[in-house]
Design a protein around this motif. Sequence first.
Motif, PDB file in Angstrom:
ATOM      1  N   HIS A  46     -16.307  -6.145  47.379  1.00  0.00           N
ATOM      2  CA  HIS A  46     -14.975  -6.938  46.998  1.00  0.00           C
ATOM      3  C   HIS A  46     -14.626  -7.946  48.063  1.00  0.00           C
ATOM      4  O   HIS A  46     -15.579  -8.206  48.884  1.00  0.00           O
TER       5      HIS A  46
ATOM      6  N   ASP B  76     -13.234  -0.513  49.258  1.00  0.00           N
ATOM      7  CA  ASP B  76     -11.836  -0.096  49.574  1.00  0.00           C
ATOM      8  C   ASP B  76     -11.252   0.639  48.376  1.00  0.00           C
ATOM      9  O   ASP B  76     -10.298   0.295  47.480  1.00  0.00           O
TER      10      ASP B  76
ATOM     11  N   HIS C 180      -7.422  -1.757  44.306  1.00  0.00           N
ATOM     12  CA  HIS C 180      -7.192  -2.369  45.808  1.00  0.00           C
ATOM     13  C   HIS C 180      -6.916  -4.061  45.387  1.00  0.00           C
ATOM     14  O   HIS C 180      -6.304  -4.787  45.881  1.00  0.00           O
TER      15      HIS C 180
ATOM     16  N   HIS D  48     -13.991   1.274  55.644  1.00  0.00           N
ATOM     17  CA  HIS D  48     -13.193   1.123  56.817  1.00  0.00           C
ATOM     18  C   HIS D  48     -12.945   2.604  57.457  1.00  0.00           C
ATOM     19  O   HIS D  48     -13.055   3.585  56.595  1.00  0.00           O
TER      20      HIS D  48
ATOM     21  N   HIS E 146     -13.158  -9.261  50.751  1.00  0.00           N
ATOM     22  CA  HIS E 146     -12.442  -8.526  51.884  1.00  0.00           C
ATOM     23  C   HIS E 146     -11.420  -9.517  52.623  1.00  0.00           C
ATOM     24  O   HIS E 146     -11.338 -10.608  52.439  1.00  0.00           O
ATOM     25  N   ALA E 147     -10.305  -8.730  52.937  1.00  0.00           N
ATOM     26  CA  ALA E 147      -9.178  -9.615  53.488  1.00  0.00           C
ATOM     27  C   ALA E 147      -9.019  -9.032  54.918  1.00  0.00           C
ATOM     28  O   ALA E 147      -8.004  -9.593  55.532  1.00  0.00           O
TER      29      ALA E 147
HETATM   30 FE   LIG Z   1     -10.281  -4.802  51.189  1.00  0.00          FE
END
Ligand SMILES: [Fe+2]
Length: 291
Positions: A71, A163, A146, A205, A73-74
Amino acid sequence: MIRPEVTSFFDEATNAVCHIVRDPGSMACAVIDSILDFDMASGTISQTSADAVLAEVARQGLTVEWVLESHVHADHLSAMPYIAERAGAKMGIGSRIDEVQRVFGKVFNAGTDFQMDGSQFDALFEDGDTFAIGGMTARVIHTPGHTPACITYVVGDAAFVGDTLFMPDFGTARCDFPGGSAEVLYESIQKVLALPDETRLFLCHDYKAPGRDEFRWETTVAEEKAANVHVGGGKTRDEFVAFRTERDAKLGMPKLILPSIQVNMRAGRMPPPEDDGETYLKIPLGRMSGL
Ligand SMILES: [Fe+2]
């Protein structure tokens, strides 16, 4: 059932994990969720993490066929183009990336040159799509919640879940980003938990957990079903949604969300240089709180 070989790299600076997934029957591999090192305070980018992945690829004599993202990512910048260009690999992400690009293209006033159709990537995977990594078949499951564009890659007995789930003792991903939804994440998690019990799950993560002093990023469907503190042990959808919504309301934004999203929505490329030839990342004021 093919049992791919997985080599993982944990980044303590961002608590993120990058995986090399290798076909045991050939030298082919894919790199999933790579990391570009970024020091926010000084605006310095470095490729130490990505170079470690490339060194391992060279050490094993592998051919990288794909660089993949679960995805946008943030919490860290992606090294996708850095690795893909050096390895001659294709870049893939979920087909709903355009939804993320439309929201954040506006937030960052990305300009008319910014295509919001995912065309920065070589492949946009639909739910159920399959593709080859050497002799292995990778299958894509859309697992939104998410973010709207989150996907899971299933390769043999391994699933790279991005995530969605974290380790059983830590729980699940937040659902309060634009287009996120606790209800939708619950449904996506059920898709992951419907895989065979012995499926190895590789996470994106880890943050340790009370009583655990080491980082971990691999578990199984059976372990998540039995013990995930947010969704395991028979927790109901309503219990999960109530818990997740309440928890998310108290979470601050990830430290690197602003640099991460504006780079990752461009497939890990920097915004175009300004008229002095230099590249800048933006901090939009007051645009994130209303999303
Ligand atoms: Fe994420």
